[in-house]
Design an enzyme around this catalytic site. Structure first.
Site, PDB file in Angstrom:
ATOM      1  N   HIS A 142      -2.444 -12.491   7.994  1.00  0.00           N
ATOM      2  CA  HIS A 142      -1.810 -11.359   8.665  1.00  0.00           C
ATOM      3  C   HIS A 142      -2.811 -10.261   8.986  1.00  0.00           C
ATOM      4  O   HIS A 142      -3.712  -9.973   8.195  1.00  0.00           O
ATOM      5  CB  HIS A 142      -0.635 -10.810   7.850  1.00  0.00           C
ATOM      6  CG  HIS A 142      -0.957 -10.302   6.469  1.00  0.00           C
ATOM      7  ND1 HIS A 142      -1.159  -8.964   6.210  1.00  0.00           N
ATOM      8  CD2 HIS A 142      -1.093 -10.934   5.283  1.00  0.00           C
ATOM      9  CE1 HIS A 142      -1.385  -8.813   4.913  1.00  0.00           C
ATOM     10  NE2 HIS A 142      -1.358  -9.984   4.322  1.00  0.00           N
ATOM     11  N   ASP A 144      -1.629  -7.219   9.821  1.00  0.00           N
ATOM     12  CA  ASP A 144      -1.034  -5.920   9.472  1.00  0.00           C
ATOM     13  C   ASP A 144      -1.448  -5.505   8.068  1.00  0.00           C
ATOM     14  O   ASP A 144      -1.825  -6.347   7.238  1.00  0.00           O
ATOM     15  CB  ASP A 144       0.495  -5.943   9.606  1.00  0.00           C
ATOM     16  CG  ASP A 144       1.190  -6.886   8.635  1.00  0.00           C
ATOM     17  OD1 ASP A 144       0.667  -7.992   8.384  1.00  0.00           O
ATOM     18  OD2 ASP A 144       2.264  -6.516   8.099  1.00  0.00           O
ATOM     19  N   GLU A 209       3.614  -9.449   7.969  1.00  0.00           N
ATOM     20  CA  GLU A 209       3.709  -9.991   6.604  1.00  0.00           C
ATOM     21  C   GLU A 209       4.089  -8.898   5.626  1.00  0.00           C
ATOM     22  O   GLU A 209       4.921  -9.096   4.741  1.00  0.00           O
ATOM     23  CB  GLU A 209       2.379 -10.631   6.197  1.00  0.00           C
ATOM     24  CG  GLU A 209       2.468 -11.502   4.948  1.00  0.00           C
ATOM     25  CD  GLU A 209       2.383 -10.746   3.631  1.00  0.00           C
ATOM     26  OE1 GLU A 209       2.779 -11.294   2.601  1.00  0.00           O
ATOM     27  OE2 GLU A 209       1.916  -9.583   3.634  1.00  0.00           O
ATOM     28  N   GLU A 210       3.503  -7.719   5.805  1.00  0.00           N
ATOM     29  CA  GLU A 210       3.757  -6.636   4.851  1.00  0.00           C
ATOM     30  C   GLU A 210       5.153  -6.039   5.005  1.00  0.00           C
ATOM     31  O   GLU A 210       5.552  -5.190   4.214  1.00  0.00           O
ATOM     32  CB  GLU A 210       2.699  -5.526   4.998  1.00  0.00           C
ATOM     33  CG  GLU A 210       1.264  -5.971   4.740  1.00  0.00           C
ATOM     34  CD  GLU A 210       0.958  -6.278   3.272  1.00  0.00           C
ATOM     35  OE1 GLU A 210       1.897  -6.320   2.460  1.00  0.00           O
ATOM     36  OE2 GLU A 210      -0.226  -6.473   2.965  1.00  0.00           O
ATOM     37  N   ASP A 236      -5.071 -15.110   0.994  1.00  0.00           N
ATOM     38  CA  ASP A 236      -4.385 -13.825   0.925  1.00  0.00           C
ATOM     39  C   ASP A 236      -4.009 -13.544  -0.527  1.00  0.00           C
ATOM     40  O   ASP A 236      -2.980 -12.960  -0.809  1.00  0.00           O
ATOM     41  CB  ASP A 236      -3.134 -13.878   1.823  1.00  0.00           C
ATOM     42  CG  ASP A 236      -2.524 -12.502   2.060  1.00  0.00           C
ATOM     43  OD1 ASP A 236      -3.220 -11.492   1.856  1.00  0.00           O
ATOM     44  OD2 ASP A 236      -1.345 -12.450   2.445  1.00  0.00           O
ATOM     45  N   HIS A 483      -3.028  -2.606  -1.508  1.00  0.00           N
ATOM     46  CA  HIS A 483      -1.881  -1.678  -1.439  1.00  0.00           C
ATOM     47  C   HIS A 483      -2.186  -0.324  -2.097  1.00  0.00           C
ATOM     48  O   HIS A 483      -1.300   0.526  -2.153  1.00  0.00           O
ATOM     49  CB  HIS A 483      -0.606  -2.253  -2.087  1.00  0.00           C
ATOM     50  CG  HIS A 483      -0.075  -3.484  -1.407  1.00  0.00           C
ATOM     51  ND1 HIS A 483       1.226  -3.904  -1.545  1.00  0.00           N
ATOM     52  CD2 HIS A 483      -0.656  -4.379  -0.578  1.00  0.00           C
ATOM     53  CE1 HIS A 483       1.416  -5.020  -0.842  1.00  0.00           C
ATOM     54  NE2 HIS A 483       0.272  -5.324  -0.252  1.00  0.00           N
TER      55      HIS A 483
HETATM   56  N1  BES Z   1      -1.356 -10.701  -0.046  1.00  0.00           N
HETATM   57  C1  BES Z   1      -0.136 -10.210  -0.552  1.00  0.00           C
HETATM   58  C2  BES Z   1       0.551 -11.191  -1.468  1.00  0.00           C
HETATM   59  C3  BES Z   1      -0.131 -11.436  -2.786  1.00  0.00           C
HETATM   60  C4  BES Z   1      -0.399 -10.370  -3.610  1.00  0.00           C
HETATM   61  C5  BES Z   1      -0.445 -12.701  -3.160  1.00  0.00           C
HETATM   62  C6  BES Z   1      -1.029 -10.586  -4.820  1.00  0.00           C
HETATM   63  C7  BES Z   1      -1.060 -12.929  -4.366  1.00  0.00           C
HETATM   64  C8  BES Z   1      -1.360 -11.865  -5.192  1.00  0.00           C
HETATM   65  C9  BES Z   1       0.796  -9.868   0.586  1.00  0.00           C
HETATM   66  O1  BES Z   1       0.146  -9.213   1.635  1.00  0.00           O
HETATM   67  C10 BES Z   1       1.841  -8.905   0.102  1.00  0.00           C
HETATM   68  O2  BES Z   1       1.489  -7.841  -0.287  1.00  0.00           O
HETATM   69  N2  BES Z   1       3.103  -9.301   0.185  1.00  0.00           N
HETATM   70  C11 BES Z   1       4.166  -8.421  -0.099  1.00  0.00           C
HETATM   71  C12 BES Z   1       5.393  -8.998   0.527  1.00  0.00           C
HETATM   72  C13 BES Z   1       6.556  -8.069   0.645  1.00  0.00           C
HETATM   73  C14 BES Z   1       6.214  -6.802   1.364  1.00  0.00           C
HETATM   74  C15 BES Z   1       7.708  -8.743   1.313  1.00  0.00           C
HETATM   75  C16 BES Z   1       4.314  -8.250  -1.594  1.00  0.00           C
HETATM   76  O3  BES Z   1       4.021  -9.175  -2.377  1.00  0.00           O
HETATM   77  O4  BES Z   1       4.698  -7.166  -2.004  1.00  0.00           O
HETATM   78 MN    MN Z   2      -1.575 -10.119   2.175  1.00  0.00          MN
HETATM   79 MN    MN Z   3      -0.095  -7.093   1.014  1.00  0.00          MN
END
Ligand code: BES
Ligand code: MN
Ligand code: MN
Length: 515
Positions: A142, A144, A209-210, A236, A483
């Site tokens: 992603h 974003d 994705e976010e 990711d 984040h």
């Molecule tokens: N890259 C992350 C997911 C992730 C985080 C995988 C830590 C493995 C370890 C992804 O960009 C993310 O932050 N996803 C969100 C999804 C949500 C906003 C629907 C999440 O996990 O909070």
């Molecule tokens: Mn991610």
């Molecule tokens: Mn993320």
């Protein structure tokens, strides 16, 4: 025409106008001509090459990567300058720009590229030519990023990337532009050498994705044929620790909400009215705290019914992973870790469902005090889910629980945000083996198998709709501040990721199709 030779590999490139495509099979070594659909952005158009002799070895490709690190890094820096925050409508032009940037990068390398509009942010579909007899891989990622606030906690501004102490600091550095770009770079550089890839690679790069990938999820069934593949590769996530790369075979799911509690029609003087009306902020905090007990158990009826227990093998494997709770606590600035009773830290993070408040709003937020009963209070909160919990069932249970725990004198309303189920990947697939070999060659250490606690909402849909294996190859580190303020990506991990990616194409290319 440019003719060059690398070892026993002789290639010739023609620069001619745009044409159709011709058999790109690298296994027909004596003659292979390829006409990419898309012209180079430089104005030059590579439409074909003739190869004789053996392919340039992957190690020769790795040498060229080594000698050109600055260019690889400059690309990432450029991309990170675009503040593609998907959740913020003020950044709508920036998300378009970030999308266009990666589309241009891919078409510049000769891939056929399409930008697909959605009801939200656009996505990029790009592909190299099919390679009969060899597997097809989709690389998903992603462009974003999460909002960068609070800005005052960044050492340098989030969208002015800076390298300090071997780390590149910027929003999106690790999540996900930096990690995703490793695969784009490996493919671009591979094609630049003039030799065909030993497999077909399709890129699917989205901008939502976010914010839960709702539009991609909606479009996925229509894209089934175009995305047909043997395996999806996603970078990711993270390595297990510094010096210990990992392959992630499980992710948690998620269910997010916003709860609003309303009381009086406007803020009231807390002296004149306090004691005689329910305070919505108190009601909200009572309702929220009723969701979890002092042992970390979530109180929603039926919440644990579908939770799949850890297998004994997993529990044993995870016990073998080095884990220092004190150091972990110290690194995040707490005295002690906390969580559901009876589970280790990794079990809590990777295989147990959780409840978290993500934001709380009510009453006076400005300077000084203000003695009021706020008219309203609201909270954003989420549950991390594990296989086989269903977000809709959780929502139904949540509504029931809130009904039963609403103090008198207030009304509540609930907005549902994203829902995604947890994911488990097939650990026996030949792609896992190929990835493990590739990572070992690039990082010098063989990867451990882990799960992670984050969510990538679309991955289980890939498994269901495309029927493919999933490879989660995290190049980041858990202290990359995804984040958070001061997000970073270690420059060496970026380069190692590119190398591992290039080796992965070589390894997967040795597998037969439909393995
Ligand atoms: N890259 C992350 C997911 C992730 C985080 C995988 C830590 C493995 C370890 C992804 O960009 C993310 O932050 N996803 C969100 C999804 C949500 C906003 C629907 C999440 O996990 O909070
Ligand atoms: Mn991610
Ligand atoms: Mn993320």
């Amino acid at each position: 025409m440019l003719v060059y030779s690398t070892g026993s590999n002789i290639s010739a490139r023609f620069f001619l106008p745009r044409f159709g495509r011709f058999d790109p099979n690298p296994r027909t070594r004596f003659l292979s001509i390829w006409f990419p659909k898309t012209p180079f952005s430089t104005g030059e158009i590579l439409i074909g090459h003739i190869q004789t002799g053996r392919h340039m070895s992957v190690s020769e490709l790795l040498d060229t990567l080594q000698s050109d690190q600055q260019r690889l890094l400059d690309d990432l820096i450029q991309w990170l300058r675009i503040p593609s925050v998907s959740s913020d409508s003020r950044h709508i032009d920036d998300t378009q720009k970030a999308c266009q940037w990666i589309a241009d990068k891919l078409s510049g390398a000769g891939l056929s590229v399409e930008i697909l509009p959605t009801e939200g942010h656009p996505m990029v579909l790009a592909e190299t030519p099919p390679v009969p007899g060899a597997p097809t891989v989709v690389v998903y990622g992603h462009y974003d990023v999460q909002p960068a606030e609070p800005l005052n906690q960044w050492t340098t501004p989030p969208f002015e990337p800076e390298v300090r102490d071997g780390n590149l600091y910027a929003r999106g550095a690790t999540d996900d532009k930096g990690q995703l770009l490793t695969h784009v770079q490996s493919v671009c550089r591979w094609l630049e050498t003039g030799r065909p890839l030993p497999l077909q690679i399709k890129f699917l790069i989205e901008g939502e994705e976010e914010i839960g990938s709702a539009n991609l999820e909606r479009l996925l069934p229509e894209l089934r044929e175009r995305l047909a593949c043997d395996c999806v590769v996603i970078s990711d996530s993270s390595q297990y620790a510094d010096g210990q790369p990992a392959i992630t075979y499980g992710l948690r799911g998620i269910a997010t909400y916003e709860l609003q509690v309303d009381g009086p029609s406007q803020d009231l003087h807390s002296g004149s009215f306090g004691g005689a009306v329910m305070n919505p902020a108190i009601a909200l905090t009572q309702m929220l705290s009723s969701l979890i007990d002092s042992e970390g158990r979530i109180q929603i009826p039926g919440y644990y019914d579908d939770v799949r227990d850890l297998t004994d093998t997993e529990r044993r494997q995870w016990q073998d992973l080095p884990q220092d709770d004190d150091a972990f606590a110290k690194a995040i600035g707490v005295d002690e870790l906390a969580g559901e009773l009876g589970f280790s830290t990794n079990e809590r993070r990777w295989a147990r469902p959780t409840f978290d408040i993500n934001g709380l709003t009510s009453g006076h937020q400005g300077e000084g005090g203000k003695t009021i009963i706020p008219a309203t209070a609201s909270a954003k909160f989420s549950f991390r889910l594990v296989p086989d919990q269903d977000p809709e069932k959780v929502t139904a249970g949540l509504r029931k629980h809130l009904d039963q725990h609403t103090p008198t004198g207030v009304r509540w309303s609930l907005k549902c945000g994203h829902g995604a189920v947890g994911m488990l990947a097939n650990t026996d697939s030949p792609f896992m083996k190929a990835a493990s070999d590739a990572i070992e060659q690039a990082f010098g250490v063989s990867p451990v198998l882990i799960r992670e606690g984050g969510s990538i909402p679309i991955v289980t849909r890939f498994q269901e709709v495309l029927g493919c294996d999933c490879l989660l190859l995290g190049w980041g580190l858990s202290d990359d501040n995804a984040h958070s303020p001061n997000e970073k990506f270690r420059v060496d991990d970026y380069f190692r990721g590119i190398q591992a990616s290039a080796i992965l194409w070589d390894e997967i290319g040795k597998l037969n199709a439909n393995t």
